[in-house]
Design an enzyme around this catalytic site. Structure first.
Site, PDB file in Angstrom:
ATOM      1  N   GLY A  33      42.887  46.744  33.061  1.00  0.00           N
ATOM      2  CA  GLY A  33      42.350  46.696  34.415  1.00  0.00           C
ATOM      3  C   GLY A  33      42.765  47.906  35.218  1.00  0.00           C
ATOM      4  O   GLY A  33      43.549  48.750  34.766  1.00  0.00           O
ATOM      5  N   THR A  35      44.661  48.317  37.983  1.00  0.00           N
ATOM      6  CA  THR A  35      46.074  48.448  38.340  1.00  0.00           C
ATOM      7  C   THR A  35      46.917  48.739  37.098  1.00  0.00           C
ATOM      8  O   THR A  35      47.838  49.561  37.134  1.00  0.00           O
ATOM      9  CB  THR A  35      46.585  47.192  39.056  1.00  0.00           C
ATOM     10  OG1 THR A  35      45.693  46.858  40.111  1.00  0.00           O
ATOM     11  CG2 THR A  35      47.975  47.408  39.627  1.00  0.00           C
ATOM     12  N   GLY A  89      47.906  43.364  35.248  1.00  0.00           N
ATOM     13  CA  GLY A  89      47.341  43.038  36.544  1.00  0.00           C
ATOM     14  C   GLY A  89      46.884  41.585  36.583  1.00  0.00           C
ATOM     15  O   GLY A  89      47.093  40.822  35.647  1.00  0.00           O
ATOM     16  N   LYS A 101      42.914  35.618  35.326  1.00  0.00           N
ATOM     17  CA  LYS A 101      42.738  36.926  34.720  1.00  0.00           C
ATOM     18  C   LYS A 101      41.453  36.916  33.907  1.00  0.00           C
ATOM     19  O   LYS A 101      40.931  35.869  33.585  1.00  0.00           O
ATOM     20  CB  LYS A 101      43.934  37.279  33.823  1.00  0.00           C
ATOM     21  CG  LYS A 101      45.210  37.564  34.616  1.00  0.00           C
ATOM     22  CD  LYS A 101      46.402  37.894  33.723  1.00  0.00           C
ATOM     23  CE  LYS A 101      46.141  38.994  32.743  1.00  0.00           C
ATOM     24  NZ  LYS A 101      45.695  40.270  33.389  1.00  0.00           N
ATOM     25  N   GLY A 102      40.969  38.102  33.613  1.00  0.00           N
ATOM     26  CA  GLY A 102      39.768  38.209  32.791  1.00  0.00           C
ATOM     27  C   GLY A 102      38.625  38.938  33.443  1.00  0.00           C
ATOM     28  O   GLY A 102      37.528  38.985  32.881  1.00  0.00           O
ATOM     29  N   GLY A 103      38.876  39.542  34.609  1.00  0.00           N
ATOM     30  CA  GLY A 103      37.835  40.335  35.230  1.00  0.00           C
ATOM     31  C   GLY A 103      37.384  41.487  34.352  1.00  0.00           C
ATOM     32  O   GLY A 103      36.243  41.940  34.431  1.00  0.00           O
ATOM     33  N   GLU A 110      45.082  39.520  26.458  1.00  0.00           N
ATOM     34  CA  GLU A 110      46.116  39.540  27.495  1.00  0.00           C
ATOM     35  C   GLU A 110      47.018  38.315  27.391  1.00  0.00           C
ATOM     36  O   GLU A 110      48.241  38.426  27.551  1.00  0.00           O
ATOM     37  CB  GLU A 110      45.453  39.598  28.873  1.00  0.00           C
ATOM     38  CG  GLU A 110      44.846  40.950  29.189  1.00  0.00           C
ATOM     39  CD  GLU A 110      44.026  40.953  30.472  1.00  0.00           C
ATOM     40  OE1 GLU A 110      43.913  42.020  31.094  1.00  0.00           O
ATOM     41  OE2 GLU A 110      43.503  39.891  30.847  1.00  0.00           O
ATOM     42  N   LYS A 128      44.896  40.239  46.071  1.00  0.00           N
ATOM     43  CA  LYS A 128      44.860  39.332  44.918  1.00  0.00           C
ATOM     44  C   LYS A 128      45.694  38.070  45.146  1.00  0.00           C
ATOM     45  O   LYS A 128      45.649  37.148  44.333  1.00  0.00           O
ATOM     46  CB  LYS A 128      45.375  40.066  43.673  1.00  0.00           C
ATOM     47  CG  LYS A 128      44.612  41.357  43.350  1.00  0.00           C
ATOM     48  CD  LYS A 128      43.164  41.099  43.076  1.00  0.00           C
ATOM     49  CE  LYS A 128      42.380  42.391  42.892  1.00  0.00           C
ATOM     50  NZ  LYS A 128      42.866  43.226  41.795  1.00  0.00           N
TER      51      LYS A 128
END
Length: 241
Positions: A33, A35, A89, A101-103, A110, A128
């Site tokens: 990601g 970040t 991130g 998570k998982g965008g 992950e 976030k």
């Protein structure tokens, strides 16, 4: 609308603070990601300046390619065996340090990397941090075979949890179904709010065809939240086993 420059400053602040947690010789998990990419760049800079060694496992092909290009040593997780620390991130962080998570469609790898670590640390900007998970679409990775039947089973699970009439969206890229690094599809659940994340996680995990979901519960130990002024706030889960 959030100023991208301010957001990047916040992400960079969190990434810099996380780099300080890394010790020479560590076995380190690298997240995926925007970040996490900043963290990888800052980490590579420190490694180059100080000249110490690390063994890194990446959570996606994109992260592996970036880290390798920057001179970090990236190995298969199986070759390393176990990790001292994973830094990644998150798309949402709640007060108990539960995550969505998982965008970036990498939540399967992950979660494998995070749970194969002694510690998981999340880095994020203030946007976030949420009171309750669910405003961000919850990603669910499914195998392509029978995916529409799997979607029906997910809908039935949502109905049981009184999350009715919530859209389940097939994620696409350039008008074609997105494929994860494992060749699977991603269904995004537009839930708005998740009253009982543990119950939902259990329901999703029990469905044939579901590979992994983006709820990371009781995994993260520390969240480093970057602020627009370049400072950070640390959120800790004190009851970490």
């Amino acid at each position: 609308m959030t100023d991208p420059a301010v957001t990047d400053l916040s992400k960079d602040a969190a990434a810099r603070a996380a780099v300080a947690l890394v010790e020479p010789g560590m076995r380190l998990g690298l997240g995926t990601g925007s970040t996490a990419a900043i963290f990888v760049r800052r980490l590579a800079q420190r490694v180059q300046e100080e000249g110490f060694a690390l063994r890194c496992a990446a959570t996606s092909k994109a992260t592996a390619e970036l880290a390798t290009a920057l001179g970090l040593t990236v190995e298969d997780l199986d070759a390393i065996g176990w990790l001292d620390l994973t830094i990644d991130g998150a798309d949402e962080v709640d007060p108990d340090l539960n995550l969505i998570k998982g965008g970036g469609a990498a939540h399967l790898r992950e979660k494998i990397v995070a749970t194969a670590s002694d510690r998981m640390v999340v880095i994020a900007d203030q946007g976030k941090v949420v009171d309750r998970l669910g405003a961000f679409h919850l990603p669910v990775e499914v195998i392509p075979f029978g995916w529409q039947a799997t979607r029906t089973l997910i809908q039935r699970a949502l109905d049981r949890l009184e999350l009715t009439q919530r859209p389940i969206l097939l994620r696409k890229r350039a008008d074609a179904p997105l494929r994860t690094d494992e060749g699977n599809l991603v269904l995004d659940l537009a839930l708005e709010s998740i009253p009982d994340a543990e119950a939902l996680a259990a329901e999703l995990s029990a469905i044939a065809g579901v590979v992994e979901h983006g709820l990371f519960l009781n995994i993260c130990e520390l969240a480093i939240i970057g602020c627009p002024d370049g400072s950070v706030v640390e959120l800790r889960r004190e009851d970490m086993a």
